[in-house]
Write an enzyme that holds these catalytic residues in place. Structure first.
Site, mmCIF file in Angstrom:
data_model
loop_
_atom_site.group_PDB
_atom_site.id
_atom_site.type_symbol
_atom_site.label_atom_id
_atom_site.label_comp_id
_atom_site.label_asym_id
_atom_site.label_seq_id
_atom_site.Cartn_x
_atom_site.Cartn_y
_atom_site.Cartn_z
ATOM 1 C CG ASN A 5 5.531 -0.467 -7.632
ATOM 2 O OD1 ASN A 5 6.746 -0.269 -7.574
ATOM 3 N ND2 ASN A 5 4.963 -1.159 -8.601
ATOM 4 N N PRO B 211 0.832 -1.200 0.000
ATOM 5 C CG PRO B 211 0.151 -0.889 2.200
ATOM 6 C CD PRO B 211 0.865 -1.863 1.296
ATOM 7 C CD GLU B 212 1.782 4.003 -3.405
ATOM 8 O OE1 GLU B 212 2.678 4.713 -2.946
ATOM 9 O OE2 GLU B 212 1.958 3.211 -4.348
ATOM 10 C CE LYS C 135 4.606 1.980 1.503
ATOM 11 N NZ LYS C 135 5.050 1.237 0.316
ATOM 12 N NE ARG D 217 6.325 -4.398 -6.124
ATOM 13 C CZ ARG D 217 5.753 -3.662 -5.168
ATOM 14 N NH1 ARG D 217 6.449 -3.343 -4.082
ATOM 15 N NH2 ARG D 217 4.498 -3.267 -5.276
#
Length: 280
Positions: A175, A2-3, A52, A260
């Site tokens: 990401n 997650p961001e 996070k 990624r």
């Protein structure tokens, strides 16, 4: 993963619902396949986010302080249900269950979950301070210190995309923001961090913090200054499509230490790639 803005928004939703609330019961699962362990009634003292990680501070009937920490990773979620309602996921995927009189909160399939007694003299039993760098959504974050932290701890040859995702250096970038910020800065993803000046590195983190703060409000994640409906991002998820700035097809490849998915415009972010490109 997650961001960081996702977890801060989750804390903002859960905080008002839980802070000061009596929980009829708390149950946690230590690992995949383990049984849910009941911890009894608790009172929630605070809900917060750090990078996070979602942190829920609780107190038991004896006045002892506890902390429930979750890192959702790629697949974790928190759900809310009415008492007695059927869950949308299997029971064995529930790693934390918080029962209130009027609702049940369930954390399914997190990447990490820790249930810790916060004894005197051990305010950080998991040594999060060593694992998690300054939170870019902290109003007091000093971005100059983030730059110095990178210079002190990073090999100059390390690619900037890996530096951005390293939560021990600065917490919050995932990401999506990795690709978006590098596009905004015109920076090729595999550029060695040692080839980036302190001033430019500071600009990268200033942009990152700005975008994270901008997206704390409800609604879709937006990185463009003026975004049309369903066209909120510059490059992420747009492999093979025209760059919104110059029209060149956006590139996609699995890059970095953890391979990624990374998106960039080869014209706006020039550089060399010594492996096959993937436009999917």
């Amino acid at each position: 993963m997650p961001e960081g803005d996702t977890i801060h928004k989750l804390a903002r939703v859960l905080g008002p619902a839980l802070a000061g609330a009596p929980l009829e019961s708390v149950a946690t699962r230590a690992r995949r396949g383990a049984v849910l362990v009941e911890h009894g009634a608790m009172t929630v003292r605070r809900v917060s986010a750090r990078g996070k990680h979602l942190l829920i501070a609780l107190e038991d009937a004896a006045g002892r302080a506890w902390r429930l920490r979750t890192h959702l990773g790629m697949y974790g979620t928190w759900h809310q249900y009415a008492p007695g309602a059927a869950w949308h996921k299997p029971d064995h995927q529930a790693w934390a269950v918080l029962r209130l009189a009027d609702r049940v909160l369930v954390c399914f399939h997190p990447r990490e979950l820790a249930w810790q007694l916060l004894s005197e003299g051990r305010a950080d039993p998991e040594r999060l301070d060593a694992r998690v760098g300054p939170d870019l959504l902290d109003a007091t974050v000093e971005l100059d210190e983030v730059v110095q932290r990178i210079r002190t701890n990073c090999d100059p040859a390390r690619p900037i995309l890996d530096v951005l995702l390293d939560q021990s250096l600065a917490a919050g970038i995932g990401n999506i923001y990795k690709s978006e910020v590098l596009f905004l800065q015109g920076r090729y993803p595999l550029t060695p961090v040692g080839a980036i000046t302190d001033r430019d590195l500071l600009d990268i983190y200033c942009d990152s913090a700005r975008l994270l703060r901008r997206n704390l409000k409800p609604g879709p994640r937006i990185t463009r200054a003026r975004a049309e409906t369903d066209e909120y991002l510059h490059v992420y998820g747009r492999g093979g499509q025209a760059c919104r700035t110059c029209g060149t097809p956006v590139e996609r490849a699995l890059l970095g230490e953890h391979l990624r998915a990374t998106y960039w415009c080869p014209s706006c972010q020039p550089g060399n790639l010594d492996r096959p490109r993937d436009h999917q």
